[in-house]
Each structure stands twice: as C-alpha cells, then as structure tokens.
Design a protein around this motif. Structure first.
Motif, mmCIF file in Angstrom:
data_model
loop_
_atom_site.group_PDB
_atom_site.id
_atom_site.type_symbol
_atom_site.label_atom_id
_atom_site.label_comp_id
_atom_site.label_asym_id
_atom_site.label_seq_id
_atom_site.Cartn_x
_atom_site.Cartn_y
_atom_site.Cartn_z
ATOM 1 N N SER A 215 -29.670 -10.647 -29.055
ATOM 2 C CA SER A 215 -29.613 -11.236 -27.714
ATOM 3 C C SER A 215 -28.626 -12.392 -27.682
ATOM 4 N N THR A 216 -27.986 -12.566 -26.518
ATOM 5 C CA THR A 216 -27.016 -13.655 -26.362
ATOM 6 C C THR A 216 -27.189 -14.355 -25.028
ATOM 7 N N TYR A 217 -27.163 -15.664 -25.062
ATOM 8 C CA TYR A 217 -27.121 -16.463 -23.833
ATOM 9 C C TYR A 217 -25.685 -16.842 -23.520
ATOM 10 N N HIS A 218 -25.399 -17.001 -22.224
ATOM 11 C CA HIS A 218 -24.080 -17.494 -21.828
ATOM 12 C C HIS A 218 -23.891 -18.921 -22.349
ATOM 13 N N PRO A 229 -19.193 -12.354 -14.691
ATOM 14 C CA PRO A 229 -19.337 -10.955 -15.118
ATOM 15 C C PRO A 229 -18.397 -10.579 -16.258
ATOM 16 N N GLU A 230 -17.274 -11.287 -16.369
ATOM 17 C CA GLU A 230 -16.320 -10.941 -17.428
ATOM 18 C C GLU A 230 -16.947 -11.210 -18.785
ATOM 19 N N TRP A 231 -17.587 -12.348 -18.924
ATOM 20 C CA TRP A 231 -18.264 -12.669 -20.172
ATOM 21 C C TRP A 231 -19.402 -11.665 -20.421
ATOM 22 N N ALA A 233 -19.641 -8.573 -19.480
ATOM 23 C CA ALA A 233 -19.112 -7.280 -19.902
ATOM 24 C C ALA A 233 -18.615 -7.333 -21.339
ATOM 25 N N THR A 234 -17.847 -8.369 -21.666
ATOM 26 C CA THR A 234 -17.302 -8.489 -23.018
ATOM 27 C C THR A 234 -18.425 -8.576 -24.049
ATOM 28 N N THR A 235 -19.457 -9.321 -23.712
ATOM 29 C CA THR A 235 -20.557 -9.509 -24.649
ATOM 30 C C THR A 235 -21.383 -8.233 -24.812
ATOM 31 N N GLN A 238 -19.566 -6.122 -27.125
ATOM 32 C CA GLN A 238 -19.713 -6.615 -28.503
ATOM 33 C C GLN A 238 -21.033 -6.124 -29.107
ATOM 34 N N ALA A 239 -22.073 -6.119 -28.300
ATOM 35 C CA ALA A 239 -23.375 -5.631 -28.782
ATOM 36 C C ALA A 239 -23.337 -4.119 -28.993
ATOM 37 N N GLU A 261 -20.581 -2.518 -17.825
ATOM 38 C CA GLU A 261 -19.911 -2.206 -19.085
ATOM 39 C C GLU A 261 -20.672 -1.118 -19.839
#
Lengths: 358, 334
Positions: A215-218, A229-231, A233-235, A238-239, A261
């Motif tokens: 899991s990742t938080y902004h 939304p760009e972050w 999608a990229t994240t 990555q997952a 994404e």
C-alpha cells in the motif's frame, strides 16, 4: 495591429478571470429561489429562527472538487437528494481551494443566512466546531468529523470505513491469483483513509493468510493528495509491475487515476471507494470488481430531513457501509466467495470480527 | 583554464553515470521486479517534466521567462481530452493538445513580446485563465470510451530484462518525447536557428545589428515551445492518466521549471534532472510498498525540492550556472 491585439487580449483575460471566478463556485441550486426570498432571510437570520418556508442548505467541500466522482460528490448528491424531500429547500456549495479557507467558506453561508451547513471532510472538523459554537441557531452537519464532545447543533456523520475496507479486502484476498494485493491511497493525514487501508489489508489476510499487501499513501499535503491522478496512475503501475493483480484506489481523483491505470492491464482487477464508482468512472469498467462504500448520500440526506423536522441532535451518527455490486464481474465471484462475504458481513455486524485489531 | 574545468566536469559526469549503472545492476540482482518497477515509474514520471522543461528552455534561451507552463499543461490536457472523447481518436486529441499549446504559446508571446507585459504577470495570466476555463467548461460525464494510449513493445528489445520494460515497452508519446529531446538538443546547439535563439537571449541588441529580427524570432520560439507544453498536456490526459480532472497538472509545470534550471537549460541535463525527480517519487512509493522504513511519505516527497534548492544555490555560488543575459527583459528596437 497592436490595438487589435490589445483588445483581443483584454477580452481573453477578462473571460479567463470571469470563468476562474465562476468555476470554483458554480451555482447548481436544486430550485431557483427568488432574489427576494434570499434577502429577506439574511435580514431575519441575525436574531431569530428561519421562517418556515425558507430552508437554505449550504455545503462546503474539502480541497477535493464537488465533481471528484467520489467523496465530495457523494456528499453533494446527498444534499440535493435531501433537499428534494424538503419543501422550499435550496442548496448551494462552495469548493475549498486551500485549507486555510475553511472558516471563510463556512462564514459565507452564515452571512447568507443558511439554516443548515454541511461541511465535508475530516479537515474541516475544527473550523466546523468553532462555527457551530459561535452560531448556536444554525445547524451543522460534519461529514467524516467525529465529535469528541457533543455540541447540540452539530451532528457528525461518521462511518466505519474499516468494515467497508475489510469486506472489499476479503473479496480481494479470494480473487487474487498472485497473492499480492495493492492499495493506492490519498493521504495518511486523513483518518478515514487510514481506516480504509487497515480494513482492506486485514480483510485480505482474513480470507487469504498467504497474501502480501502493498500500500502507498500520496506523499503530498492535504491540498494535493486527493487531486493527483497522475501520481495515482504511476503508483498503480508500480504496484502492478511487481506482481499485484488487484488494486484498491482510495483517494478522490488520485484514486480514480489508479483505477483507470489498472483497467489497461489485462486480467488485473481494481476496487473503487466511497460509493459505487461503476457509475462515475466508466473508464474503469474493465477492472472494477466492486467499491468499498460508505453511504454518504443516504447519511447526509437523512440528517437533512431530521434537521428540517427539528429532531437533529448533536453527537455522532453512524452511516451505513458496504461493498458495491459486482456488475460485469458477477460471474467471477463464485457462490463460495459470496458465502464467505456473507459470513464476514455478519461477523462484522455482530462484532465477532474486528476489522482493525491492534 | 575553462577547457580544464570542462574536461573535469565531463570526467565527473561519466564517473557518476557509471556509478548509477553499477548501482542499478546491484539492485537488479538483489530484487529484479522491484528494481524494474521503480525504474519504469521513474521514466514515466520524468516524461511530463521533460516536455515542460523543454518548453521553458526554448523560451528562456530566447530571453522570455515562461511561468505559464502549468496553465499550458492544464488547458492542453483539457483540449486533448475533450477532442479525443468527442472524435473517439487519441491521435486527434493529441493534435488538439499540441494545437492548444501552440495557441497559448502565441498568446504568451503576444503579451510578453508584443505588448511588453511583465513576463511573470503574463505567465500568471495563463495559469489563472487555464484553471478558470477548464473548471468552467469541464463536463464530468465525458470519458475516453476507447481507453488511453497503451504500451508499444519495440520488437525483441522489449523482451530484454530490465531495460526492456523500462525503455522499450512504453506508450507512444513517451517515445516521441525521447526523440524530441535529441531534436531540441541538435536544434539548440547545432543549428543556425539555435545560434540565433541563444543570441537573442544573451544580447538581443547585437543580434539585431547583424540582421536578426528579435521580436519575430521570440514570437516564433515562444509559440513553438508552447507546442511542447501542449504535447505535455496531451500526454497527461491521454497517456499518463486517461481522463481529465480539474487542476490535474498538480504543480508539475512549476516543477518543470526547477528541472530546467537544474538541468542547466539543456535538454539532456533537464532529462537527467527529470529522471532524478521521478526517481525520488518512485523510491518513496517503493519504501511504502515494502514498508521497510517507517518514515512519513511527506518527508521523502520533499527531498527533490531540497536537492534542487541546494544545487541551484551551490552552482550560483560557484558561478558555473548563469541565466541568459537578457532573460526577462523586453526588447525595444532602438
């Protein structure tokens, strides 16, 4: 040539500034109340109760937008659907651009003579308490604002996000083939987001002890965490790249970016948040198996009706939580899974399952 | 003396590059999928910044500051998204995005070069207008029915370990951006246009005396540069995200300016800086995904900004980095 230029540019700038002013506070009242009505109410509201016909509802969003397809939008739908059940009710909203404006935006509705003010989001909690104490004649509804001590004219609408996340996670634990489930989240500065995450992870582990949760938080602050939304999608990518095959996107537009994404990855699944995002994020249809819902629409609308009836009291009100229908993925969710979900739902309801054990 | 410094800088650069490659190899051996995921995320986050930085660079090399990149991103993303969703063609959307970027570049040139408005104010007008226009006209029921741009594998190259995923299995606009880096580099430093562009940014009076039309060239350059930001907007809406949401550029236009300064207003330098920014984002995500360190995500998110401030301040002190001499000044033919 130059004078034409000047005229053109001046026009453009005026137009741009005009739309900048309108865009952040576009007026979508459910009924078109006349000018005279609003002026009469603002003059009388200073010392006495509102006249019976007039019922103004004001909604202040958090820094997310009122059309974020998730949290703020569902509160706004709740306000309009509540207003539809109340005779003579009008609704209006103000979007908060920066967190420093919370108190100012609430004050705008106070000055306008609102009967009920809905503030949406954990971040507005303190500003709402202050406004409620200073204006005992106006009713306040604070979505996602837990009330430590009850103030008679302030109702906190809160949800057990952990339960909703737990149900979605339980489903994800059964659906994952790689045994890796991911979550792309708004910010850990907002407790409901943390509850969603913890519930999701615990739920996945409940049905699948071998599961690995990532899991990742902004990383940004409150002002950007739900609008990036760009972050998201990229994240999410990555997952996916490290083996996650079902991803929970929870955090307004940021989470929507994650969902869209995941939709581009064959065979991967995604889970929406706050309400059934099947209806609001069509781009995510290829992957959206369900959404971890909290019924803000019903919660807000019920509280508004209570406010009109005069039965609204201070303290906390617990809204409903559940997961959304499976839509296109009905056939993927087997009877066995459904039975497990029913068990979990019952366990959460009677308290035999704790979605957030320490 | 200048030669020696240059040689030393080159040597340092190569040594740094080799160190980075060795590190990547080391991490790849330790954990393949995670290293691949982090580097793929790095390249992805760098694309938009690189496009914005190239836009800013062409403007500044010609003597025009552009702080309106944020607005150019946003309005171009909106145009790209709207047209793509109306026509059902991502290509048409991309064209619309670039077109909107060109238009905004031309408007900026009109204000900053033609009307001699303060350049910072001209850029701010773009930013505010873009936010207002997109918020006003945004229709949330619109969506991209056909989905966004997806990865194109470059034949057998895409099957290579690590680099296959990171470099050779990318969506089209990312490839285009990489090609544009080379094009802009050659154009700026190896062509007549580039020489003239740098001349009007350093000493427009001298350029004028040898017969270069300063005003015309600045108009042209700022407009063309806008096209690059427009491509960035199209990338944001149609390739990176796949939808439009209000204020979605999220400050990346300003970040692109930092990247440009960090990269000394050269395309490759800017790309290296953009990769660095992208890397810190991907790295802090990875820290969280692994839950290795219990540090607040906001802390790692802050690091690239701290590094930028340090680098810019240091190079200012040493004097190895300087702005074009006529940057921010309007040119009055006299």
């Amino acid at each position: 040539m130059t004078s034409m230029w000047r005229r053109f540019l001046a026009l453009l700038m005026v137009f741009g500034l005009l739309t900048a002013a309108c865009g952040s506070d576009s007026d979508s009242s459910s009924s078109s109340s006349s000018e005279s009505a609003s002026s009469s109410s603002s003059s009388s509201s200073a010392e006495e109760e509102e006249p019976a016909e007039e019922f103004k509802i004001g909604l202040v969003t958090d820094t997310g937008k009122v059309d974020d397809k998730a949290f703020n939008q569902s509160a706004w739908e709740g306000a309009t659907s509540g207003a539809a059940q109340i005779e003579g009710a009008t609704t209006d909203y103000i979007e908060t651009e920066e967190s420093k404006d919370y108190a100012n935006n609430i004050q705008l509705f106070l000055d306008d003579g609102a009967s009920v003010i809905i503030t949406v989001g954990f971040g507005l909690g303190e500003a709402t308490i202050e406004a409620a104490k200073a204006n005992p004649d106006v009713l306040f509804i604070g979505v996602d604002q837990f009330q430590g001590e009850a103030i008679p004219n302030l109702a906190g609408l809160v949800f057990e996000e952990a339960k909703s996340g737990f149900l979605a996670g339980a489903l994800a634990g059964m659906l994952t083939k790689s045994n890796i489930v991911g979550a792309v989240l708004g910010t850990d500065l907002v407790p409901p987001v943390v509850f969603f995450k913890e519930g999701w992870e615990n739920g996945a582990r409940y049905t699948n002890p071998d599961v690995q949760t990532i899991s990742t938080y902004h990383p940004g602050g409150l002002d950007v965490a739900f609008g990036d939304p760009e972050w998201g999608a990229t994240t999410a990518r990555q997952a996916l790249d490290q083996g996650a095959d079902i991803i929970f996107g929870a955090g307004g537009a940021t989470g929507n970016g994650a969902l869209i994404e995941v939709a581009t990855e064959d065979g991967a699944l995604c889970v929406g948040v706050d309400w059934d995002q099947w209806g609001t994020v069509p781009e995510a249809h290829p992957c959206l198996v369900t959404s971890a819902m909290k019924d803000i629409v019903k919660g807000v609308s019920d509280l508004l009706v209570a406010a009109k009836a005069g039965t609204l009291t201070g303290g906390n009100f617990l809204g409903d939580v559940d997961i959304a229908p499976y839509h296109d993925f009905e056939s993927m969710v087997t009877d066995e899974m459904r039975a497990t979900i029913e068990e979990v739902r019952a366990g959460l309801a009677d308290g035999s399952i704790n979605p957030m054990p320490e | 003396m200048g030669q020696v410094v240059k040689l030393q800088q080159k040597r340092l650069l190569y040594m740094g590059l080799i160190a980075v490659l060795v590190l990547i190899w080391f991490f790849y051996r330790a954990n393949g999928p995670q290293t691949t995921a982090v580097l793929a995320g790095t390249v992805r986050a760098a694309t938009l910044l690189a496009l914005g930085a190239m836009c800013g660079m062409i403007g500044e090399r010609s003597g025009v500051v552009n702080i309106g990149i944020e607005g150019q991103f946003l309005l171009s993303a909106f145009a790209a998204f709207t047209i793509a969703s109306m026509t059902g063609s991502l290509f048409m959307g991309t064209i619309a995005g670039v077109g909107m970027g060109l238009l905004m570049g031309w408007v900026l040139a009109g204000m900053a070069v033609g009307l001699k408005v303060d350049q910072i104010i001209a850029g701010t007008v773009l930013n505010i207008s873009a936010l207002g226009l997109t918020s006003f006209f945004y229709d949330r029921s619109r969506s991209l029915g056909m989905g966004k741009y997806t990865n194109i594998d470059l034949g057998p190259l895409a099957d290579l370990p690590l680099v296959g995923t990171v470099l050779f299995s990318r969506p089209p606009l990312t490839y285009l951006t990489m090609a544009l880096l080379v094009v802009v580099h050659i154009a700026l430093f190896r062509s007549v246009w580039g020489m003239r562009t740098r001349a009007i940014g350093e000493h427009p009076g001298a350029a004028d005396t040898v017969g270069i039309d300063v005003i015309k060239l600045r108009y042209f350059n700022v407009t063309i540069a806008g096209g690059l930001a427009g491509l960035g907007g199209a990338y944001l809406a149609l390739e990176a995200v796949g939808t439009f949401s209000r204020a979605m550029s999220g400050g990346r236009g300003f970040l692109a300016l930092a990247v440009m300064i960090f990269g000394r207003r050269t395309p490759f330098g800017a790309y290296a800086a953009a990769l660095f920014f992208g890397f810190t984002t991907a790295l802090q995500n990875q820290f969280q995904l692994n839950s290795t360190f219990d540090i607040p995500p906001q802390f790692v998110g802050m690091l690239p900004f701290v590094v930028t401030i340090v680098v810019v301040a240091l190079s200012g002190l040493i004097g190895s980095m300087r702005d074009p001499a006529a940057l921010g000044q309007t040119y009055e033919k006299g």
